[in-house]
Design a protein around this motif. Structure first.
Motif, PDB file in Angstrom:
ATOM      1  N   GLU A   1     -34.885  13.069  80.615  1.00  0.00           N
ATOM      2  CA  GLU A   1     -34.014  12.108  79.914  1.00  0.00           C
ATOM      3  C   GLU A   1     -33.406  11.104  80.887  1.00  0.00           C
TER       4      GLU A   1
ATOM      5  N   ASP B   1     -32.773  10.935  74.578  1.00  0.00           N
ATOM      6  CA  ASP B   1     -32.995  11.996  73.605  1.00  0.00           C
ATOM      7  C   ASP B   1     -33.263  11.372  72.241  1.00  0.00           C
TER       8      ASP B   1
ATOM      9  N   ARG C   1     -37.975  15.187  70.895  1.00  0.00           N
ATOM     10  CA  ARG C   1     -37.736  16.632  70.707  1.00  0.00           C
ATOM     11  C   ARG C   1     -38.920  17.281  69.989  1.00  0.00           C
TER      12      ARG C   1
ATOM     13  N   GLN D   1     -23.828  24.376  84.844  1.00  0.00           N
ATOM     14  CA  GLN D   1     -24.116  24.171  83.422  1.00  0.00           C
ATOM     15  C   GLN D   1     -25.464  23.474  83.281  1.00  0.00           C
TER      16      GLN D   1
ATOM     17  N   SER E   1     -28.263  21.029  81.787  1.00  0.00           N
ATOM     18  CA  SER E   1     -28.163  19.691  81.213  1.00  0.00           C
ATOM     19  C   SER E   1     -28.616  19.713  79.756  1.00  0.00           C
ATOM     20  N   HIS E   2     -28.325  18.622  79.071  1.00  0.00           N
ATOM     21  CA  HIS E   2     -28.790  18.467  77.688  1.00  0.00           C
ATOM     22  C   HIS E   2     -30.314  18.566  77.643  1.00  0.00           C
ATOM     23  N   TYR E   3     -30.973  17.956  78.627  1.00  0.00           N
ATOM     24  CA  TYR E   3     -32.440  17.985  78.631  1.00  0.00           C
ATOM     25  C   TYR E   3     -32.963  19.403  78.859  1.00  0.00           C
TER      26      TYR E   3
ATOM     27  N   GLU F   1     -31.511  22.114  78.055  1.00  0.00           N
ATOM     28  CA  GLU F   1     -31.287  22.843  76.795  1.00  0.00           C
ATOM     29  C   GLU F   1     -32.398  22.539  75.786  1.00  0.00           C
ATOM     30  N   THR F   2     -32.854  21.271  75.755  1.00  0.00           N
ATOM     31  CA  THR F   2     -33.951  20.887  74.853  1.00  0.00           C
ATOM     32  C   THR F   2     -35.213  21.677  75.190  1.00  0.00           C
TER      33      THR F   2
ATOM     34  N   ASN G   1     -34.725  25.410  74.387  1.00  0.00           N
ATOM     35  CA  ASN G   1     -34.798  25.603  72.935  1.00  0.00           C
ATOM     36  C   ASN G   1     -36.263  25.584  72.474  1.00  0.00           C
TER      37      ASN G   1
END
Length: 218
Positions: free
Chosen positions: A15, A117, A122, A157, A159-161, A163-164, A167
């Motif tokens: 991202e 994102d 996704r 923590q 990152s958002h990426y 987590e993508t 998931n």
């Protein structure tokens, strides 16, 4: 008839713009053509279309230079993808249609994704057998993977990426499918530096925490 194996799907994702995704996607696609694979590409960076432009320029250059070389099949969602960039539900439907065709025509489907994102990005990650994430060789680019403690180099923590990707891995595991994730460092400077060594150590630590492999640097 003989059983048709499902094409393998490689998603090049990160991202962050400017990490070299489109170049890497083109290199993977073309190198696999030279290994005798039937390769399709889909460029989901609907605004920039860097991979599409690169391949279009290559198609023009080859005959002009009198050079013969294989080219991947390209599945465009529409003729002018930028106009559907804001209509993600339409983009999703067109992506699903493109994937059905690409999977039928290929051994390998290479998907380039935007540096942001989006719903269609996704969806691509959920289709991936392999995700390849290039990152520039600096701590500035580390936040694409996660927040790292500057002293211990451990993950604070994800990152958002990340987590993508995790998931997508969980969804695929639920369907008995593996998802392999490779991170590689891009644009390495010529000289071995203290900073580069620390980036390497932090990446080793993160690979354990997030479950990716470290690919060969570029």
């Amino acid at each position: 008839g003989s059983r048709r194996y499902r094409a393998r799907v490689v998603v090049v994702g990160n991202e962050k713009g400017g990490a070299g995704k489109s170049t890497l996607a083109a290199l993977i696609a073309i190198s696999m053509l030279y290994r005798g694979q039937r390769v399709s590409v889909i460029d989901l960076d609907l605004r920039q279309q860097s991979l599409s432009r690169l391949l279009a320029n290559r198609r023009r250059w080859l005959p002009a230079a009198g050079v013969k070389a294989p080219s991947p099949l390209e599945y465009k969602l529409v003729d002018d993808p930028a106009r559907i960039a804001d209509d993600q539900s339409l983009a999703l439907r067109l992506f699903e249609e493109a994937m059905v065709m690409a999977m039928g025509d290929s051994d390998l489907v290479v998907i380039d994704t935007p540096g942001s994102d989006t719903a269609v990005s996704r969806a691509a990650h959920l289709q991936a057998d392999l995700i390849v994430t290039p990152m520039n060789d600096s701590f500035v680019d580390f936040d694409v993977l996660g927040n790292v403690d500057p002293v211990t180099l451990r993950l604070v923590q994800a990152s958002h990426y990340a987590e993508t990707v995790l998931n997508a891995r969980a969804v695929r595991a639920h369907n008995n499918r593996r998802l392999d994730w490779v991170v590689l460092r891009n644009r390495l400077a010529g000289a071995e530096t203290n900073n580069r060594e620390r980036v390497g150590l932090a990446l080793d630590s993160l690979s354990e925490d997030l479950g990716f492999r470290i690919g060969p640097p570029l």
